[in-house]
Design an enzyme around this catalytic site. Sequence first.
Site, PDB file in Angstrom:
ATOM      1  N   ASP A   4     -62.121 -45.193 -14.218  1.00 12.53           N
ATOM      2  CA  ASP A   4     -62.442 -45.460 -15.617  1.00 12.53           C
ATOM      3  C   ASP A   4     -63.764 -44.782 -15.931  1.00 12.53           C
ATOM      4  O   ASP A   4     -64.670 -44.742 -15.100  1.00 12.53           O
ATOM      5  CB  ASP A   4     -62.504 -46.964 -15.910  1.00 12.53           C
ATOM      6  CG  ASP A   4     -63.502 -47.710 -15.044  1.00 12.53           C
ATOM      7  OD1 ASP A   4     -64.675 -47.857 -15.458  1.00 12.53           O
ATOM      8  OD2 ASP A   4     -63.117 -48.167 -13.946  1.00 12.53           O
ATOM      9  N   ASP A  50     -62.080 -54.638 -22.879  1.00  4.72           N
ATOM     10  CA  ASP A  50     -63.132 -54.879 -21.895  1.00  4.72           C
ATOM     11  C   ASP A  50     -63.988 -56.033 -22.411  1.00  4.72           C
ATOM     12  O   ASP A  50     -64.798 -55.865 -23.320  1.00  4.72           O
ATOM     13  CB  ASP A  50     -63.958 -53.602 -21.736  1.00  4.72           C
ATOM     14  CG  ASP A  50     -65.114 -53.747 -20.754  1.00  4.72           C
ATOM     15  OD1 ASP A  50     -65.315 -54.853 -20.222  1.00  4.72           O
ATOM     16  OD2 ASP A  50     -65.826 -52.748 -20.541  1.00  4.72           O
ATOM     17  N   GLU A  57     -66.599 -58.873 -21.132  1.00  9.22           N
ATOM     18  CA  GLU A  57     -67.441 -59.206 -19.983  1.00  9.22           C
ATOM     19  C   GLU A  57     -68.846 -59.555 -20.451  1.00  9.22           C
ATOM     20  O   GLU A  57     -69.072 -59.833 -21.617  1.00  9.22           O
ATOM     21  CB  GLU A  57     -67.465 -58.024 -19.018  1.00  9.22           C
ATOM     22  CG  GLU A  57     -67.976 -56.725 -19.668  1.00  9.22           C
ATOM     23  CD  GLU A  57     -68.175 -55.597 -18.678  1.00  9.22           C
ATOM     24  OE1 GLU A  57     -69.076 -55.737 -17.825  1.00  9.22           O
ATOM     25  OE2 GLU A  57     -67.442 -54.583 -18.756  1.00  9.22           O
TER      26      GLU A  57
END
Length: 276
Positions: A75, A164, A166
């Site tokens: 990634d 994503d 987080e």
Amino acid sequence: MPVHRPGKARVRRLTLAGALLAAFSFAFTVPSAADTTADPTPARGSAYMGMGVLAHDGRSGTPTGTDATQTEGVDVSSHQGNVAWSTLWNSGVKWAYVKATEGTYYTNPYFAQQYNGSYNVGMIRGAYHFATPDTSSGAAQANYFVDHGGGWSRDGKTLPGALDIEWNPYGDTCYGKSASAMVSWITDFLNTYKARTGRDAVIYTATSWWTQCTGNYGGFASKNPLWIARYASSPGTLPAGWSFYTMWQYTSSGPTVGDHDKFNGALDRVQALANG
């Protein structure tokens, strides 16, 4: 006629000198504001997958062999700049995710080179969105993502978009949200993405963050593939609801590109996810 008193003048001079000396000493013993900020807040837009994993989860061990076949992936974000895709392909990397957007205020300036470059060497690739739930709604960010590279097409080479979600690199770990509010925000994003693309988005997260910030909510596991982040010898305990992971980000210090991942299956399973 005024009386001259040298004693008092001398006292005043000594007092002034002492004050100046104290101020001078203070300036060199008290750190400046810049000195006390050992870890300044990064610039908006600079976040990337796993940015908080080392800081909060750390690193322990190296990945060990698993019973199932694993397919190597990477990634990338603007931090990698122009990526040497042929080098990665020749090393065995077969799939990739590229950061497309963050919030509703940032697009990756290297997106075209990274997204198209990985495709051109033969990789199956997808795009990811770095969520900032404190800046706008989940729906707004899903729409921004789809409109700036996060879409999907049934061409056999495009993976569904990834959310994503987080640690917040810019402030409060959970973006100032309660667990229930965070679940609502994620639901808003996922529902909007599905309505726009026809696909269920992948969820990228770390178990410790998920537990803290969603209350270890298990309601997404039946539809949304899990991409787990853990820099250790195994993925460890998964968030509630998921009995297996689809992808695992296992290191931030891999060859050519730091962030390396394993797909939990052979290449035909990567293709199956791309095809929906």
